[in-house]
Structures are given as C-alpha cells and as structure tokens.
Design a protein around this motif. Sequence first.
Motif: not given
Length: 361
Positions: A236-261
């Motif tokens: 958001q600090s580098k581009v002009t796109i307006q970004i809105r987000w809502q990210i839940a604090d989830l605790h997942l297996p490492t493989i799923i977290e890495d793939q989603l990221f």
Amino acid sequence: MTKPLRIIVSCVVGVATFLTLLLLGMSIVQVTHTHDWFFTFLQMQILFMPMVLFLLLLAFSSGVVFFFILGYCQRMVLKPIEQPLQNLAAGKYDFKITKPSIDYQPMHGIQEDIQMIRDKLQMVSKELQLSNAQPKLFNGQTKEQILTEERHRLARELHDSVSQELFAAMMLLSAMNEQARKKQVEENQQKQLTMITDIITTAQSEMRALLLHLRPVNLEGKSLKTGIEQLLIELQSKVTIQIRWQIADLHLPTIIEDQLFRVVQELLSNTLRHAKAQELEVYLNEVNQQIQLRFIDDGIGFDISKEKAGSYGLTNIRERIQGVGGTVKIISFNNQGTSVEIKVPIFKEGNVSDDSSAISR
C-alpha cells in the motif's frame, strides 16, 4: 426424473383419465337411455358445460395435480442427497447425511455410497496434505530451498541493476520535463516526453510486481496473519491501489500457511501486473471447517474461457491449492473485475461423523 419426462407422464395420466371417465359416462348413459343414448350423452351438461368438455377439464386437472405430486415426491426423495453432493463438489467434508422424509429403500444405499465417497475424499485430502508436508530432497536441498535461493538471487540482481537504472531514468526524465516546461518546447515533443514517462512508470510498476513475486516463499517464523498484513501494508505504501483487508488470526499446519502465503503473493503480483485495478479487497477466515481466502479487484478482468486464463500465475496457484486438497474458483468478466475464492479443508481429530446408524434407522 427430468421435468420433460414428468410432463410426458402427466399427459399420459391425463389422457388415460379422460378416456376412462368418457367410457364410464357413456356406459352409464347407455344403460339408462337405451334409445339415442349417444346423442343424449353429447347433450348432457354439468355445471353449465357439455359433458365432454367437463370430462376433458377434469382429466387436465388430474394431470396437472399428478405432475406436481410427482415433482414433490421426487424432491422429497432427492433432497437428502442434494446438499451432500453440493458439499462434496465444493470440497466440504464436515456434514451429516439426514434420513429421507419418504422411506425409499434404494435411497439408503445411495446415501451409504455418498458417505463412503465423503470419507475416501477426506482421507485422500489428509494424505495429500501430509505428503506435501514431507520435504523432498534434491542433492541435499529441498525444492523450496532451491527455489528460495534462486528467487533471492534474481531479486538482488533486479533490484541492484534494472530497478536502480529505472529510478535513475525517471529522475533524469523528471528534470527534462521540468526544463521543457520552462523553455516551452513544442507540443509534440512534450507529448513524447509524457509518453516516455508513462512507459518508465509502467516498467517500475512491473518491476515492483516482479520483486514482490520473488519474495521469500515461507513466513520465516511469522504468523500467517502477520505475514499477509505486512505484505499488504508494504504494498500500500508503494502503489496507488486502495487496499482493504480482513485477516483472521488462524493457526494452521505449516505447509498450508506457507502455500496460502505464497498464493497471496501470486495473486498480488497478478493484480499489479495485469488487472489495472484501483481497489483491492483481501479476506481470510475460517468457515465450516474450511479456510476461505477471497481476492476481489475492480480491474479490467479477463475472459476465463480463453487460453490467457490458464497463464502461469493462475496455473501455479491452482497447483499449490490442489496440493493441500483445496479448490480454486475464479469469476471474471471483461472490464468488471475479478474475484478469486480459495477453500482449503481443515482436518481435526474426530471430525468425521459416522452416519451409517442414522441412515439405517
């Protein structure tokens, strides 16, 4: 039974009802009126209408009633398996199979088959997640380690060479634009300078997207929520796109977290490079034993039926999500933006319910 087939069956029932009533009425008139019974039958009226027309309307009504009764019975029989099949198609495995409202014996076997398919799909998804969680070594290094090192190398070279040169070119061009305005150069030359400025600006945006694409694959010890939010704040600090987000604090297996990221990085890169969007929305939460990731932008969109929709970026996203047993749904129209919905099942101990007793009762 399909709707056209129900219409045909209902028509047959209506015709059979009409013929039966017609023969019954003619037989009664023949017994009571020995002479000229046929003309007497034709002249008879019920509710101020000829007997034949009344029987025809009665037969038509019976056919319509039979059509709706047949449809209702069919819905009652199929309703218990409709929702489970929709859940399986959507990748949802945490559901119970209810007992049918109408006791139709063949349906019990179908429900048992659906339960067996559900359990097998759930087992395959679990094994797929466990298999992908095991590191695969190539010459003493994992695939992700090799990719990470190569991405770091490319990112450094792009940042130290091309990115710096583009920045220097933009600074020089800004100075030239300033001098051109002071000296009041010709309009054609001013348009050419503006065009070159736009090209370099686009190249810088492409470079930012490439550098974002080459960021580390894993979260490096951070939570998924923290990693995604830091990525969005930095973007958001580098581009002009307006970004809105809502990210839940989830605790997942490492493989799923890495793939989603990594998928989030891929989606952001695609949005920056191709979408030409002004607004972007990112949502990550847990719904019904599933991780749900949604990306929505108001960009130019694309025709998903064309070959371009199978580009490397989207193909790579599908492969990553399929590798953890998930599904990807993409909705896009030209000049109407793009929506990407990703669902990944979460497996916990004891979340598979035994519905066989409920089916047999």
